[in-house]
Scaffold this motif. Structure first.
Motif, PDB file in Angstrom:
ATOM      1  N   GLY A 181     -32.509  26.425 -13.040  1.00 23.78           N
ATOM      2  CA  GLY A 181     -33.724  26.701 -13.164  1.00 23.78           C
ATOM      3  C   GLY A 181     -33.831  28.234 -13.863  1.00 23.78           C
ATOM      4  O   GLY A 181     -34.865  28.969 -13.034  1.00 23.78           O
TER       5      GLY A 181
ATOM      6  N   GLY B  28     -43.649  30.901  -4.304  1.00 18.72           N
ATOM      7  CA  GLY B  28     -44.047  29.362  -5.289  1.00 18.72           C
ATOM      8  C   GLY B  28     -45.443  30.679  -6.118  1.00 18.72           C
ATOM      9  O   GLY B  28     -45.399  29.929  -7.238  1.00 18.72           O
TER      10      GLY B  28
ATOM     11  N   ASP C 142     -32.158  24.839  -4.442  1.00 21.54           N
ATOM     12  CA  ASP C 142     -32.759  23.123  -4.257  1.00 21.54           C
ATOM     13  C   ASP C 142     -33.618  22.263  -5.174  1.00 21.54           C
ATOM     14  O   ASP C 142     -33.384  22.670  -5.971  1.00 21.54           O
ATOM     15  N   GLU C 143     -34.539  21.962  -4.397  1.00 19.52           N
ATOM     16  CA  GLU C 143     -34.846  20.736  -5.825  1.00 19.52           C
ATOM     17  C   GLU C 143     -35.598  21.079  -7.116  1.00 19.52           C
ATOM     18  O   GLU C 143     -35.694  20.780  -7.704  1.00 19.52           O
ATOM     19  N   ASP C 144     -36.214  22.643  -6.817  1.00 15.34           N
ATOM     20  CA  ASP C 144     -36.413  23.244  -8.087  1.00 15.34           C
ATOM     21  C   ASP C 144     -35.902  23.748  -8.866  1.00 15.34           C
ATOM     22  O   ASP C 144     -35.852  24.940  -9.621  1.00 15.34           O
ATOM     23  N   ASP C 145     -34.789  23.704  -8.429  1.00 15.87           N
ATOM     24  CA  ASP C 145     -33.098  24.477  -8.882  1.00 15.87           C
ATOM     25  C   ASP C 145     -32.860  25.919  -9.382  1.00 15.87           C
ATOM     26  O   ASP C 145     -32.965  26.428  -9.847  1.00 15.87           O
ATOM     27  N   LYS C 146     -33.393  26.284  -7.954  1.00 18.63           N
ATOM     28  CA  LYS C 146     -33.311  27.631  -7.690  1.00 18.63           C
ATOM     29  C   LYS C 146     -32.602  27.810  -6.547  1.00 18.63           C
ATOM     30  O   LYS C 146     -32.336  26.905  -5.597  1.00 18.63           O
TER      31      LYS C 146
END
Length: 463
Positions: free
Chosen positions: A222, A242, A334-338
């Motif tokens: 990410g 976000g 997390d699912e957003d690669d953070k």
């Protein structure tokens, strides 16, 4: 002052079929010889004012001090040749060096650090490396032999010709580091968008050949850790989650890249939970570490006024932990690669200036000798995900490493955190993961009183 002793040990062959001496040098496909890697084994020792500078000194001693190290997971490709090499490794300052390495540290006068690499190969020239460290040569060799025996058996037992190289460094009056490194390949940062520079052949057969595509910057998926740390700090001060972030140079964060491998033996992740994977990283880059320190202070700063004993690391101490490969960083993604969580686990109590290594050596001599004393550090959780069980998940994951190694888990806590229930939570997690109930091994009490007024009057002694 550091001293080193390096040797190759030929141990009893690992169970497997016999092979000829030449098959490790080349592998054949359809009668044509396939050119493979020449992997050079290098050793070094160093000393410095800090363990980090001692590690740098050992890298220089091994001839690889000016490369960016990319640590591999210890698998040897087919058609590889492995040989010992002294002297500097050819390449350009800042090039990437793909390697397997073992390092050990000592910072108490009279203590000796031992590091070792062991490997086995098969008929194709492929094989396996393992790396271990400890406080004696015997413990390092024993760990290497045991690890390779298990790994070989799990793959059908066809590897043989066990070889071991060890290095040592004795602490006299400053931290020391012992290093054994297997250098696979040197490559530049060239990304293929312009004519490739000429390859430079190294003395030991390694070639600085540009890769097909350059690796993305940073230490995690990410984008870079720097981007992630900036988001943590901004959101902790009110920036909406976000919101697109812009780095200090005006560019958007880097695109996502493949995630690190998940932790072995890690607790099962809840598919509906925020954490999608957990990785372990030994080092965090300097700029990112400084940003993490801001979050660290924002999270634990109140302890400066709640605890009499100093609880917070100074910025210098914190940065040293982030850059110290002996302190493992467990990162939750997390699912957003953070990154949304980080816990630290020290694999060497010598990294903790307020803890006595001699105490643990005395009470757990066998575990201490094989480097199986672990110390839980701090846990940071993204402000948007606090209360989601990430703290417990991170601690469970770190504890599983200790259980897998049949090691000792230790930690310390001030009264303020004890009153918050953090110790009770940690004890419960240890019980759930290991079935063992930890006990208090020491306690330090602080006393204070405001001394005002005159001396208390006392009766005169009897004549």
């Amino acid at each position: 002052m550091a001293s080193s002793r390096t040797e190759s040990l030929a141990a009893a062959p690992v169970t497997g079929p016999a092979t000829t001496a030449d098959t490790a040098a080349t592998a054949t496909t359809g009668g044509a010889a396939a050119k493979g890697l020449t992997i050079s084994i290098r050793t070094g020792s160093g000393t410095g004012q800090t363990p980090l500078s001692a590690f740098d000194s050992a890298l220089l001693d091994a001839g690889v001090g000016d490369f960016n190290l990319v640590t591999l997971s210890s698998v040897i490709p087919p058609a590889s040749r492995i040989r010992h090499v002294d002297g500097p490794l050819a390449g350009t300052h800042g090039d990437l060096l793909f390697c397997v390495r073992a390092e050990a540290f000592a910072d108490q006068p009279g203590h000796t650090a031992w590091a070792g690499l062991g490997w086995v190969t098969d008929d194709t020239g492929g094989g396996l490396f393992v790396e271990h460290h400890g406080t004696s040569e015997a413990s390092v060799v024993e760990q290497i032999e045991a690890s390779l025996d298990d790994m070989n058996r799990a793959r059908g037992g066809h590897y043989r010709d066990l070889q071991i190289t060890v290095a040592s460094a004795e602490c006299v009056d400053a931290p020391v580091c012992a290093l054994v490194l297997a250098a696979y390949r040197v490559t530049s940062w060239y990304d293929g968008s312009e004519p490739a520079p000429a390859a430079v052949a190294a003395d030991d057969g390694l070639v600085a050949t540009p890769p097909a595509a350059s690796p993305a910057a940073g230490s995690g998926p990410g984008g870079t850790h720097t981007q992630i740390a900036e988001e943590w700090i901004a959101e902790d001060h009110g920036t909406p989650a976000g919101t697109p972030r812009v780095s200090s140079n005006g560019h958007r964060p880097a695109a996502a890249r493949p995630a690190p491998a998940p932790v072995s033996s890690a607790p099962a992740l809840d598919p509906d939970g925020p954490v999608k994977r957990i990785s372990v990283e030994k080092e965090v880059d300097f700029a990112t570490a400084k940003r993490y320190y801001q979050l660290y202070v924002a999270t634990f700063g109140q302890l400066d006024t709640e605890a009499a004993g100093r609880q917070l690391l100074t910025e210098e101490e914190f940065l040293e932990e982030m850059l110290d490969p002996r302190v493992h960083k467990y990162i939750a993604w997390d699912e957003d690669d953070k990154a949304i969580g980080m816990s630290t686990l020290a694999t060497d109590v010598a990294t903790l200036p307020w803890v006595s290594p001699t105490y643990f050596q005395h009470h757990w001599p066998e575990e201490f000798a094989r480097g199986a004393i672990y110390y839980l550090g701090f846990t940071l959780v993204h402000p948007a995900h606090r209360g989601a069980g990430i703290f417990q998940l991170m601690i469970r994951t770190a504890l599983q490493r200790v259980v897998d190694d049949r090691g000792v888990a230790a930690w310390d806590s001030c009264q303020a955190n004890d009153e918050r229930g953090m110790n009770a939570t940690a004890v419960r997690l240890v019980e759930e993961v290991s079935g063992v109930t930890p006990t208090i091994v020491d306690r330090q009490t602080y006393y204070a009183g405001l001394l005002v007024g005159g001396l208390r009057e006392t009766a005169a002694p009897d004549a």
